[in-house]
Every structure is written in C-alpha cells, then in structure tokens.
Design an enzyme around this catalytic site. Structure first.
Site, PDB file in Angstrom:
ATOM      1  N   TRP A   1      98.580 246.018 -72.526  1.00 31.16           N
ATOM      2  CA  TRP A   1      97.875 245.783 -73.807  1.00 31.16           C
ATOM      3  C   TRP A   1      98.834 246.067 -74.969  1.00 31.16           C
ATOM      4  O   TRP A   1      98.902 245.311 -75.942  1.00 31.16           O
ATOM      5  CB  TRP A   1      96.651 246.701 -73.865  1.00 31.16           C
ATOM      6  CG  TRP A   1      95.747 246.504 -75.039  1.00 31.16           C
ATOM      7  CD1 TRP A   1      94.674 245.660 -75.109  1.00 31.16           C
ATOM      8  CD2 TRP A   1      95.809 247.191 -76.297  1.00 31.16           C
ATOM      9  NE1 TRP A   1      94.070 245.772 -76.333  1.00 31.16           N
ATOM     10  CE2 TRP A   1      94.748 246.706 -77.084  1.00 31.16           C
ATOM     11  CE3 TRP A   1      96.651 248.159 -76.832  1.00 31.16           C
ATOM     12  CZ2 TRP A   1      94.499 247.155 -78.381  1.00 31.16           C
ATOM     13  CZ3 TRP A   1      96.414 248.609 -78.126  1.00 31.16           C
ATOM     14  CH2 TRP A   1      95.352 248.109 -78.893  1.00 31.16           C
TER      15      TRP A   1
ATOM     16  N   ASP B   1      92.884 250.794 -66.215  1.00 31.68           N
ATOM     17  CA  ASP B   1      94.233 250.216 -66.085  1.00 31.68           C
ATOM     18  C   ASP B   1      94.476 249.169 -67.171  1.00 31.68           C
ATOM     19  O   ASP B   1      93.538 248.516 -67.640  1.00 31.68           O
ATOM     20  CB  ASP B   1      94.362 249.578 -64.682  1.00 31.68           C
ATOM     21  CG  ASP B   1      95.810 249.310 -64.323  1.00 31.68           C
ATOM     22  OD1 ASP B   1      96.718 249.815 -65.009  1.00 31.68           O
ATOM     23  OD2 ASP B   1      96.036 248.570 -63.343  1.00 31.68           O
TER      24      ASP B   1
ATOM     25  N   ARG C   1      93.158 246.816 -56.441  1.00 28.62           N
ATOM     26  CA  ARG C   1      93.503 247.878 -55.484  1.00 28.62           C
ATOM     27  C   ARG C   1      92.909 249.186 -55.986  1.00 28.62           C
ATOM     28  O   ARG C   1      92.535 249.297 -57.158  1.00 28.62           O
ATOM     29  CB  ARG C   1      95.020 247.991 -55.287  1.00 28.62           C
ATOM     30  CG  ARG C   1      95.832 247.948 -56.545  1.00 28.62           C
ATOM     31  CD  ARG C   1      97.326 248.180 -56.277  1.00 28.62           C
ATOM     32  NE  ARG C   1      97.984 248.280 -57.549  1.00 28.62           N
ATOM     33  CZ  ARG C   1      98.566 247.250 -58.175  1.00 28.62           C
ATOM     34  NH1 ARG C   1      98.603 246.056 -57.619  1.00 28.62           N
ATOM     35  NH2 ARG C   1      99.131 247.421 -59.360  1.00 28.62           N
TER      36      ARG C   1
ATOM     37  N   ASN D   1      96.625 249.685 -70.042  1.00 30.82           N
ATOM     38  CA  ASN D   1      97.025 250.187 -71.371  1.00 30.82           C
ATOM     39  C   ASN D   1      98.436 249.726 -71.731  1.00 30.82           C
ATOM     40  O   ASN D   1      98.694 249.333 -72.867  1.00 30.82           O
ATOM     41  CB  ASN D   1      97.027 251.718 -71.400  1.00 30.82           C
ATOM     42  CG  ASN D   1      95.654 252.313 -71.204  1.00 30.82           C
ATOM     43  OD1 ASN D   1      94.666 251.610 -71.295  1.00 30.82           O
ATOM     44  ND2 ASN D   1      95.605 253.605 -70.933  1.00 30.82           N
TER      45      ASN D   1
ATOM     46  N   ARG E   1     104.309 251.659 -74.949  1.00 33.44           N
ATOM     47  CA  ARG E   1     103.207 251.843 -74.000  1.00 33.44           C
ATOM     48  C   ARG E   1     102.211 252.910 -74.454  1.00 33.44           C
ATOM     49  O   ARG E   1     101.004 252.795 -74.234  1.00 33.44           O
ATOM     50  CB  ARG E   1     103.772 252.184 -72.620  1.00 33.44           C
ATOM     51  CG  ARG E   1     104.570 251.051 -71.981  1.00 33.44           C
ATOM     52  CD  ARG E   1     105.199 251.491 -70.676  1.00 33.44           C
ATOM     53  NE  ARG E   1     104.199 251.989 -69.758  1.00 33.44           N
ATOM     54  CZ  ARG E   1     103.415 251.214 -68.989  1.00 33.44           C
ATOM     55  NH1 ARG E   1     103.544 249.914 -69.020  1.00 33.44           N
ATOM     56  NH2 ARG E   1     102.532 251.753 -68.186  1.00 33.44           N
TER      57      ARG E   1
ATOM     58  N   GLU F   1      80.378 250.199 -54.232  1.00 28.97           N
ATOM     59  CA  GLU F   1      80.576 248.798 -54.596  1.00 28.97           C
ATOM     60  C   GLU F   1      81.770 248.761 -55.550  1.00 28.97           C
ATOM     61  O   GLU F   1      81.979 249.712 -56.311  1.00 28.97           O
ATOM     62  CB  GLU F   1      79.331 248.255 -55.320  1.00 28.97           C
ATOM     63  CG  GLU F   1      78.060 248.327 -54.502  1.00 28.97           C
ATOM     64  CD  GLU F   1      78.042 247.320 -53.367  1.00 28.97           C
ATOM     65  OE1 GLU F   1      78.596 246.219 -53.546  1.00 28.97           O
ATOM     66  OE2 GLU F   1      77.496 247.630 -52.300  1.00 28.97           O
TER      67      GLU F   1
ATOM     68  N   ASN G   1     101.749 259.079 -61.093  1.00 28.87           N
ATOM     69  CA  ASN G   1     102.152 258.750 -62.467  1.00 28.87           C
ATOM     70  C   ASN G   1     103.330 259.575 -62.986  1.00 28.87           C
ATOM     71  O   ASN G   1     103.953 259.226 -63.993  1.00 28.87           O
ATOM     72  CB  ASN G   1     100.965 258.893 -63.437  1.00 28.87           C
ATOM     73  CG  ASN G   1      99.960 257.771 -63.331  1.00 28.87           C
ATOM     74  OD1 ASN G   1      98.770 257.945 -63.595  1.00 28.87           O
ATOM     75  ND2 ASN G   1     100.408 256.585 -62.931  1.00 28.87           N
TER      76      ASN G   1
HETATM   77  C1  FPP Z   1      96.860 252.929 -66.707  1.00 29.33           C
HETATM   78  O1  FPP Z   1      97.385 251.912 -67.536  1.00 29.33           O
HETATM   79  C2  FPP Z   1      96.485 254.054 -67.508  1.00 29.33           C
HETATM   80  C3  FPP Z   1      96.960 255.324 -67.351  1.00 29.33           C
HETATM   81  C4  FPP Z   1      97.956 255.731 -66.370  1.00 29.33           C
HETATM   82  C5  FPP Z   1      96.507 256.372 -68.240  1.00 29.33           C
HETATM   83  C6  FPP Z   1      95.036 256.376 -68.506  1.00 29.33           C
HETATM   84  C7  FPP Z   1      94.852 257.184 -69.676  1.00 29.33           C
HETATM   85  C8  FPP Z   1      94.072 256.872 -70.702  1.00 29.33           C
HETATM   86  C9  FPP Z   1      93.162 255.731 -70.804  1.00 29.33           C
HETATM   87  C10 FPP Z   1      94.175 257.785 -71.842  1.00 29.33           C
HETATM   88  C11 FPP Z   1      92.960 258.495 -72.172  1.00 29.33           C
HETATM   89  C12 FPP Z   1      92.337 259.326 -71.148  1.00 29.33           C
HETATM   90  C13 FPP Z   1      91.737 260.446 -71.488  1.00 29.33           C
HETATM   91  C14 FPP Z   1      90.937 261.208 -70.533  1.00 29.33           C
HETATM   92  C15 FPP Z   1      91.854 260.964 -72.837  1.00 29.33           C
HETATM   93  P1  FPP Z   1      98.872 251.485 -67.280  1.00 29.33           P
HETATM   94  O2  FPP Z   1      99.749 252.312 -68.143  1.00 29.33           O
HETATM   95  O3  FPP Z   1      99.202 251.572 -65.831  1.00 29.33           O
HETATM   96  O4  FPP Z   1      98.863 250.000 -67.747  1.00 29.33           O
HETATM   97  P2  FPP Z   1      99.759 248.826 -67.196  1.00 29.33           P
HETATM   98  O5  FPP Z   1      99.343 248.594 -65.768  1.00 29.33           O
HETATM   99  O6  FPP Z   1      99.413 247.681 -68.087  1.00 29.33           O
HETATM  100  O7  FPP Z   1     101.172 249.267 -67.324  1.00 29.33           O
END
Ligand code: FPP
Length: 241
Positions: free
Chosen positions: A24, A19, A193, A21, A32, A206, A67
């Site tokens: 960041w 979580d 969560r 991305n 995003r 854990e 998502n």
């Molecule tokens: C959650 O961050 C992340 C995701 C919904 C996507 C996860 C996907 C990757 C890390 C890409 C790579 C994966 C593979 C298998 C190639 P968020 O977008 O919810 O972040 P935020 O809470 O800061 O908005």
C-alpha cells in the site's frame, strides 16, 4: 468439539492477518512504515465494528516470529509503532469496554513495550465488551512448541499423567487458553496462506482471503464478510441430519 447444531449465525471469534501495508505504501511512493501507520488506524475502525456485528472476540496478527527477518529499520519502526499505539489507544479502548490481551513470546520484546502491554492488559482486565487479542512476536509453531515444553515440565514434575494427554490437554497450555477457537480467519492483500497464525486453533475455521490491502480495509467490508459467513454450512466433519 463444536458441532453444527449449536453453531450461532455469526462468527463469535474473528482472527485477522492484516497484510498489505508495505505494498500500500510502495504504491504511493512512500516508505513501508507509512503503510504500517495507515494500517494501525484501521485497527480502531475494525474493533469498533465488532459489537454491532455480534463479534465477541477479535484477534489480530501484528508481528510474527518471522517478521524479525525484516530490515532493522522496519522492525524498529514497528516496535515504536506498537508502543505509540498502546499509549495512544489505552484510554479509548478502556472507554469502549474493550478487554485487551497479548499472545506471543515476550522474550524478544523490549522492556518498555512489555511494560506497556502489561499495563494495557491490567487496565482493561475488568472490561466486558469486545475481547481484543493482539498477536505480537507470535508464531503458531512457536506457540505449540512452548506449550509442549510446559506440558512436558508438568509431566516431569508429576503434575500431569502422560496417559491422560488428549486434544483437550494441549490447548490449556497455549497462549490462547482463555479464548474460543476462531470461527472466521480473514487475510487481506490477496495472499492465500495462513503464515503460521493460530495453527492449532483454526482447525475448523472458515477462511476469507480478500484482495483489499489492510490500510484500505473498512468496517463495511468486515460486515460483508460476516454476512457471508452466516450463509456458510459448517459441519465440523459431520453430516447434517
Ligand atoms: C503485514 O503487511 C503487516 C505487518 C507485518 C504489520 C501489521 C501491523 C499493523 C497493521 C500495525 C498496527 C498494529 C497494531 C496492533 C497497532 P506487510 O508489511 O507484510 O505488507 P506487504 O505484504 O505488502 O509487504
């Protein structure tokens, strides 16, 4: 049911909710998807850290059944990222002896992505190293509902006696039926969560909730969490003699 006496020191199976991305990227004034791309690069580092840490199974949450509620641009961008990731990483995963599996419901995924997933699973089927499971269009409740549907179909077809159904039966119908339960579940980005991830399987896991945003998560941080896991006293509901 595992018991404390046969618990190995380190976690055999780690599951990660990647979580942070989006935040960041936003912190850097970028879209995003930029964060998702940065996050995808971290997957390789974490997969590569597993053998030295004695981690046999790594399960990562790439896309949840919830998502789809994100903008069309983000969903399409993520789907394209998954296709690119699979095409680009296939060779390296095979060379590193990583056996890849996907869990989740494939029905809503596009045909091209499904074909790539099938191909990667087939190509790495004989690998004997780290077991990497990628949860894509995965939700714990959805998985239990789908498993229950199949179980009910077997009962209706006379293949399963309903009186024999116990807590060993349902896991055989789950997407994870070939995997051990996770020992350690990590969530990055400071949220505490579990967001519908491995609900049944994590009953005795854990948990580690760390503040690091996923694109900043490193093999070193994973090592620190694995070492901390080794110091935990897991009792599985029992009392140690
Ligand atoms: C959650 O961050 C992340 C995701 C919904 C996507 C996860 C996907 C990757 C890390 C890409 C790579 C994966 C593979 C298998 C190639 P968020 O977008 O919810 O972040 P935020 O809470 O800061 O908005």
């Amino acid at each position: 049911m595992p018991d404390a006496s046969d618990t190995p020191q380190g976690p055999r199976h780690i599951a990660i909710i990647m979580d942070g991305n989006g935040r960041w990227a936003t912190m850097r004034g970028r879209p995003r998807l930029f964060g998702h791309h940065a996050g995808a690069k971290r997957v390789r580092e974490v997969v590569e850290a597993c053998p030295d840490l004695g981690v046999e199974y790594l399960t990562i949450f790439a896309f949840s059944t919830e998502n789809w509620k994100r903008t069309q641009v983000e969903v399409a961008g993520l789907m394209s990222l998954f296709r690119r990731y699979i095409s680009k990483e296939t060779r390296a995963l095979k060379e590193r002896n990583v056996k890849v599996r996907f869990i989740g419901d494939r029905v809503r995924l596009d045909a091209k992505l499904i074909a790539l997933m099938d191909e990667l699973e087939a190509l790495t089927a004989d690998c004997t190293g780290t077991n990497l499971t990628i949860a894509l269009n995965y939700g714990g409740r959805d998985e239990v509902a789908r498993a229950t549907r199949r179980l009910a179909q077997d009962v209706a077809a006379g293949k399963l006696d309903p009186d024999t159904v116990d807590e060993e039966t349902l896991p055989r119908y789950l997407d994870t039926h070939v995997l051990p339960d996770p020992d350690l579940v990590i969530r990055t980005s400071g949220e505490a969560r579990i967001s519908n991830f491995l609900l049944w399987q994590s009953a005795y896991a854990e948990y580690e909730f760390v503040d690091t945003l996923w694109p900043d998560f490193t093999g070193e941080e994973l090592t620190r969490l694995v070492n901390r896991f080794g110091k935990r006293d897991r009792r599985f509901g029992a009392v140690k003699p």
